[in-house]
Write a protein that holds these residues in place. Structure first.
Motif, short mmCIF file in Angstrom:
data_model
loop_
_atom_site.label_atom_id
_atom_site.label_comp_id
_atom_site.label_asym_id
_atom_site.label_seq_id
_atom_site.Cartn_x
_atom_site.Cartn_y
_atom_site.Cartn_z
N SER A 165 0.82 -1.06 -0.19
CA SER A 165 0.03 0.09 -0.02
C SER A 165 0.84 1.23 -0.02
CB SER A 165 -1.06 -0.09 1.10
OG SER A 165 0.02 -0.11 2.44
N TYR A 166 1.94 1.30 0.77
CA TYR A 166 2.87 2.30 0.85
C TYR A 166 3.56 2.65 -0.26
CZ TYR A 166 2.30 2.75 5.93
OH TYR A 166 1.92 3.23 7.08
N LEU A 167 4.01 1.59 -1.12
CA LEU A 167 4.73 1.65 -2.49
C LEU A 167 3.90 2.06 -3.39
CD1 LEU A 167 7.24 0.72 -4.15
CD2 LEU A 167 6.04 -1.54 -4.34
N LEU A 168 2.68 1.75 -3.55
CA LEU A 168 1.76 2.25 -4.61
C LEU A 168 1.34 3.59 -4.12
CD1 LEU A 168 -0.34 1.71 -6.94
CD2 LEU A 168 -1.89 1.13 -5.32
N SER A 169 1.16 3.99 -3.03
CA SER A 169 0.83 5.37 -2.75
C SER A 169 2.20 6.35 -3.14
CB SER A 169 0.80 5.44 -1.26
OG SER A 169 0.54 6.88 -0.98
N HIS A 170 3.57 5.70 -2.85
CA HIS A 170 4.52 6.60 -3.29
C HIS A 170 4.79 6.58 -4.70
CE1 HIS A 170 5.58 6.62 0.69
NE2 HIS A 170 6.47 5.68 1.14
N ARG A 171 4.65 5.80 -5.28
CA ARG A 171 4.74 5.75 -6.75
C ARG A 171 3.77 6.72 -7.49
NH1 ARG A 171 5.76 -0.60 -8.50
NH2 ARG A 171 8.04 -0.55 -8.33
N MET A 172 2.45 6.79 -6.93
CA MET A 172 1.47 7.63 -7.56
C MET A 172 1.74 8.94 -7.18
SD MET A 172 -0.35 5.69 -9.41
CE MET A 172 -1.82 7.10 -9.57
N ASN A 173 2.12 9.18 -5.77
CA ASN A 173 2.40 10.41 -5.26
C ASN A 173 3.77 11.24 -6.01
OD1 ASN A 173 0.47 10.76 -3.57
ND2 ASN A 173 1.44 9.90 -2.06
N GLY A 174 4.61 10.15 -6.47
CA GLY A 174 5.84 10.71 -7.16
C GLY A 174 5.73 10.98 -8.54
N LEU A 175 4.59 10.29 -9.13
CA LEU A 175 4.43 10.58 -10.43
C LEU A 175 3.54 11.92 -10.63
CD1 LEU A 175 3.88 9.82 -13.37
CD2 LEU A 175 1.81 8.53 -12.90
N ILE A 176 2.80 12.26 -9.62
CA ILE A 176 1.97 13.59 -9.67
C ILE A 176 3.13 14.75 -9.27
CG2 ILE A 176 0.16 14.86 -8.23
CD1 ILE A 176 -1.28 12.03 -7.83
N LEU A 177 3.94 14.42 -8.47
CA LEU A 177 4.73 15.30 -7.95
C LEU A 177 5.60 15.82 -9.25
CD1 LEU A 177 6.86 16.46 -6.10
CD2 LEU A 177 8.06 14.20 -5.97
N ASN A 178 6.10 14.68 -9.92
CA ASN A 178 7.19 15.17 -11.16
C ASN A 178 6.11 15.81 -12.22
OD1 ASN A 178 10.08 13.66 -11.21
ND2 ASN A 178 8.56 12.41 -9.92
N VAL A 179 5.19 15.65 -12.40
CA VAL A 179 4.22 16.25 -13.44
C VAL A 179 4.14 17.61 -13.07
CG1 VAL A 179 1.89 16.36 -14.54
CG2 VAL A 179 2.93 14.20 -14.31
N ILE A 180 3.75 17.82 -11.85
CA ILE A 180 3.40 19.14 -11.31
C ILE A 180 4.76 19.94 -11.31
CG2 ILE A 180 2.91 20.46 -9.29
CD1 ILE A 180 0.72 18.33 -8.38
N ALA A 181 5.81 19.39 -10.87
CA ALA A 181 7.25 19.89 -10.93
C ALA A 181 7.52 20.44 -12.49
CB ALA A 181 8.10 19.01 -10.38
N PHE A 182 7.15 19.47 -13.48
CA PHE A 182 7.51 19.99 -14.79
C PHE A 182 6.80 21.04 -15.15
CE2 PHE A 182 6.31 19.43 -19.17
CZ PHE A 182 7.83 19.67 -19.84
#
Length: 369
Positions: A165-182
């Motif tokens: 559950s943490y792994l999936l959350s981290h991956r999704m949050n990381g994806l959103i994080l990078n899209v917003i950062a871009f």
């Protein structure tokens, strides 16, 4: 219209714009790196003083290594960016982008180690958003930086976070994080480019206004006020240092008669022709300005009257416009006295020339277009 000027400024000043962006990025990346080093140092100290033996041994060693590595990389990065003689702007740009990429990957690895203590990804978030908000990277470069960082984050997280559950959350949050950062990076880059372009336009306009305020519109030489001010400064300098200063006043022969006979447009052509030849022959060794009408003032710094007279005689043989001149040397005179003496000598030369000229000479023979 404004957009056309901005686009033109971008094309003409592209290299200058990149240089300014690079300089600003270097300072901001350096500041972020120093802040990260302080933060990481505080984390290392907290691990060292912690009561958990695991943190004081295995994980502490990893965090300490990361801290030392980041400090060394910052030192190398700073040295490479400052060495402008060996590293040109384009190479320094690649060094900066590479270093930013290393910081992102470093934040990912730090986040991996932090999974032992907490399940969040705060270090990764802070670093990525900090870089996105401060470093002005081109969209392609930022896509590579954030994409590579997320790839390491995505494939490396399973080795440090074993809860699905943490792994999936981290991956999704990381994806959103990078899209917003871009998106933030892209927005700030466009804003910075636009800002630099606008500044270049303003600077260019200021340079044009300064040039117009100092130069004569017809000839491109110094105008009356500028050449007079320059002479004042040189007179003060000569008086203080005891150096040689010589001025010459010259004007076109029979200019009033030519102007009345052939028209003002023809007279302007004569003035422009003489100004062009004066500029080509004397500048930069001698300062030349249009003193008024068909009169020109020449200032020879560290030049004796004999030298300036010799040069004027040589020039008189080459020019297409007939003129008379008078020379005066600075000997504790004021500016007005110096100009008056040169003007009187010019008038004497003009009178002597009129007496020597044949009565059959016509104004058309004075100027050869």
């Amino acid at each position: 219209m404004q957009d056309d000027r901005v686009d033109a400024a971008y094309e003409n000043g592209h290299e200058n714009m990149k240089r300014k962006l690079l300089s600003g990025n270097y300072q901001r990346v350096k500041a972020i790196s120093l802040a990260i080093c302080l933060l990481q140092g505080a984390i290392v100290v907290s691990y060292l003083l912690g009561v958990d033996e695991r943190l004081r041994h295995i994980k502490y060693i990893g965090m300490k290594s990361l801290y030392i590595g980041l400090v060394l990389l910052l030192f190398i990065f700073d040295r490479l960016m400052k060495d402008r003689e060996k590293n040109e702007d384009h190479l320094r740009h690649f060094i900066l982008i590479g270093y930013v990429n290393v910081i992102v990957i470093w934040s990912v690895i730090s986040t991996f180690f932090a999974q032992t203590i907490t399940s969040d990804i705060s270090i990764y978030i802070l670093v990525v958003f900090g870089l996105a908000a401060t470093v002005r990277m081109r969209p392609r470069a930022s896509a590579v930086v954030y994409g590579l960082g997320y790839a390491v984050f995505f494939f490396g997280m399973p080795y440090f976070q074993d809860k699905p559950s943490y792994l999936l959350s981290h991956r999704m949050n990381g994806l959103i994080l990078n899209v917003i950062a871009f998106m933030i990076s892209w927005m700030f880059y466009r804003y910075s480019v636009r800002d630099v372009q606008q500044r270049e336009i303003i600077l260019e306009r200021n340079r044009e206004l300064l040039y117009l305020s100092q130069h004569d519109g017809l000839t491109g030489l110094y105008n009356h006020s500028t050449i007079h001010l320059k002479l004042q400064k040189l007179v003060e300098d000569s008086r203080r240092r005891g150096t040689v200063l010589t001025v010459a006043m010259l004007d076109i022969d029979a200019f009033k008669h030519i102007n009345d006979t052939y028209g003002h447009q023809y007279g302007d052509q004569m003035i422009k022709a003489l100004a062009t030849e004066l500029k080509d022959f004397f500048i930069p060794k001698v300062s030349v300005g249009r003193y008024g009408g068909d009169e020109f003032l020449l200032i020879g710094r560290n030049m004796t009257a004999e030298v300036l007279n010799t040069q004027l005689m040589t020039f008189q043989q080459q020019t297409t416009v007939a003129f008379s001149y008078g020379i005066a040397s600075f000997e504790a005179h004021s500016v007005i006295q110096l100009i008056d003496e040169a003007d009187r000598n010019m008038y004497k030369c003009k009178v002597e020339k009129r007496l020597a000229l044949s009565r059959e000479a016509t104004p058309s023979e004075i100027f050869v277009p």
